[in-house]
Design a protein around this motif. Structure first.
Motif, PDB file in Angstrom:
ATOM      1  N   UNK A  30       1.018  -1.429  -0.159  1.00 25.22           N
ATOM      2  CA  UNK A  30      -0.257   0.034   0.023  1.00 25.22           C
ATOM      3  C   UNK A  30       0.824   1.414   0.175  1.00 25.22           C
ATOM      4  N   UNK A  31       0.665   2.167  -1.087  1.00 24.70           N
ATOM      5  CA  UNK A  31       0.967   3.406  -0.645  1.00 24.70           C
ATOM      6  C   UNK A  31       1.743   4.189   0.333  1.00 24.70           C
ATOM      7  N   UNK A  32       0.768   3.725   1.450  1.00 25.58           N
ATOM      8  CA  UNK A  32       0.531   4.182   2.769  1.00 25.58           C
ATOM      9  C   UNK A  32       2.258   3.747   3.479  1.00 25.58           C
ATOM     10  N   UNK A  33       2.212   3.122   2.952  1.00 21.22           N
ATOM     11  CA  UNK A  33       3.696   2.637   4.238  1.00 21.22           C
ATOM     12  C   UNK A  33       4.589   2.049   3.144  1.00 21.22           C
ATOM     13  N   UNK A  34       5.021   3.040   1.425  1.00 18.73           N
ATOM     14  CA  UNK A  34       6.206   2.826   1.339  1.00 18.73           C
ATOM     15  C   UNK A  34       7.414   4.231   1.791  1.00 18.73           C
ATOM     16  N   UNK A  35       6.760   4.488   3.269  1.00 21.32           N
ATOM     17  CA  UNK A  35       8.467   4.731   3.203  1.00 21.32           C
ATOM     18  C   UNK A  35       8.409   4.607   4.648  1.00 21.32           C
ATOM     19  N   UNK A  36       7.903   4.219   5.032  1.00 20.40           N
ATOM     20  CA  UNK A  36       8.101   3.415   6.355  1.00 20.40           C
ATOM     21  C   UNK A  36       9.019   2.056   6.378  1.00 20.40           C
ATOM     22  N   UNK A  37       8.435   1.962   4.637  1.00 17.94           N
ATOM     23  CA  UNK A  37       8.788   0.311   4.171  1.00 17.94           C
ATOM     24  C   UNK A  37      10.703   0.790   3.827  1.00 17.94           C
ATOM     25  N   UNK A  38      10.395   2.119   2.974  1.00 16.29           N
ATOM     26  CA  UNK A  38      11.717   2.700   2.478  1.00 16.29           C
ATOM     27  C   UNK A  38      12.573   2.900   3.432  1.00 16.29           C
ATOM     28  N   UNK A  39      13.066   3.526   4.710  1.00 15.45           N
ATOM     29  CA  UNK A  39      12.786   4.046   5.898  1.00 15.45           C
ATOM     30  C   UNK A  39      14.204   2.527   6.688  1.00 15.45           C
ATOM     31  N   UNK A  40      12.664   1.636   6.919  1.00 22.32           N
ATOM     32  CA  UNK A  40      12.883   0.388   7.602  1.00 22.32           C
ATOM     33  C   UNK A  40      14.394  -0.220   7.091  1.00 22.32           C
ATOM     34  N   UNK A  41      14.222  -0.782   5.356  1.00 24.48           N
ATOM     35  CA  UNK A  41      15.682  -0.618   4.203  1.00 24.48           C
ATOM     36  C   UNK A  41      16.828   0.429   4.282  1.00 24.48           C
ATOM     37  N   UNK A  42      16.283   1.033   4.789  1.00 27.15           N
ATOM     38  CA  UNK A  42      18.053   1.863   4.223  1.00 27.15           C
ATOM     39  C   UNK A  42      18.556   1.724   6.257  1.00 27.15           C
ATOM     40  N   UNK A  43      17.765   1.442   6.530  1.00 29.52           N
ATOM     41  CA  UNK A  43      18.756   1.322   8.319  1.00 29.52           C
ATOM     42  C   UNK A  43      19.225   0.359   8.390  1.00 29.52           C
ATOM     43  N   UNK A  44      18.528  -0.710   7.146  1.00 34.06           N
ATOM     44  CA  UNK A  44      19.055  -1.347   7.556  1.00 34.06           C
ATOM     45  C   UNK A  44      20.837  -1.722   6.508  1.00 34.06           C
ATOM     46  N   UNK A  45      20.472  -0.842   5.781  1.00 33.02           N
ATOM     47  CA  UNK A  45      21.614  -0.917   4.974  1.00 33.02           C
ATOM     48  C   UNK A  45      22.367  -0.164   5.171  1.00 33.02           C
ATOM     49  N   UNK A  46      22.507   0.369   5.724  1.00 37.64           N
ATOM     50  CA  UNK A  46      24.180   2.111   6.240  1.00 37.64           C
ATOM     51  C   UNK A  46      24.209   0.994   7.643  1.00 37.64           C
TER      52      UNK A  46
END
Length: 148
Positions: A30-46
């Motif tokens: 769902x588009x309302x979860x895009x930013x939260x999903x993106x932030x979660x993946x970015x935190x893990x990658x960083x």
């Protein structure tokens, strides 16, 4: 001209956000979860990149360490968005999944290069187990129950 190190890590963080959101779009999150999903993946990658590059950890160890804040973010967003944790976890672990390792394991197997096949296969398995262990460790921490 040399780029500052923090700028390099900021670029990696932003690219990880875009990549994770793209994964979410592909799998119809769902588009309302895009930013939260993106932030979660970015935190893990960083966290993974910092552990691997600055602290010189091995790939499985860096993956284990990165899986901890990634899973904590996924839990936080699952509660905040009132959505299943798997929604954020599946998108969030996308940058850490050892896809290249799986590819090269199969490649060396098909080339009948037993030494490289075994080395890459064991490393890939270690990374996958580290990812699963990190998720299991954070998910096993009980949450406080609110009084009704």
């Amino acid at each position: 001209m040399v780029t500052p190190l923090w700028l390099h890590y900021l670029a990696q963080f932003l690219v990880a956000i875009v990549a994770t959101i793209s994964f979410g779009v592909t799998f119809r999150v769902s588009p309302r979860h895009y930013l939260a999903c993106g932030f979660t993946g970015a935190v893990g990658w960083l966290v993974y990149v910092l552990c691997a590059n600055l602290l010189l950890m091995s790939a499985p160890t860096a993956t284990l360490v990165a899986a901890l804040p990634l899973t904590a973010c996924a839990r936080f967003f699952a509660i905040r968005h009132k959505a299943p944790i798997t929604l954020f976890l599946l998108c969030g672990i996308f940058p850490l999944v050892p896809g290249a390792g799986i590819y090269y394991t199969a490649y060396y197997f098909l080339r009948d290069d037993r030494t490289l096949f075994a080395n890459k296969g064991v490393e890939t398995l270690k990374i996958a187990v580290a990812l699963a262990l990190g998720i299991a460790l954070v998910c096993s921490i009980p949450l406080k129950r609110r009084k009704p």
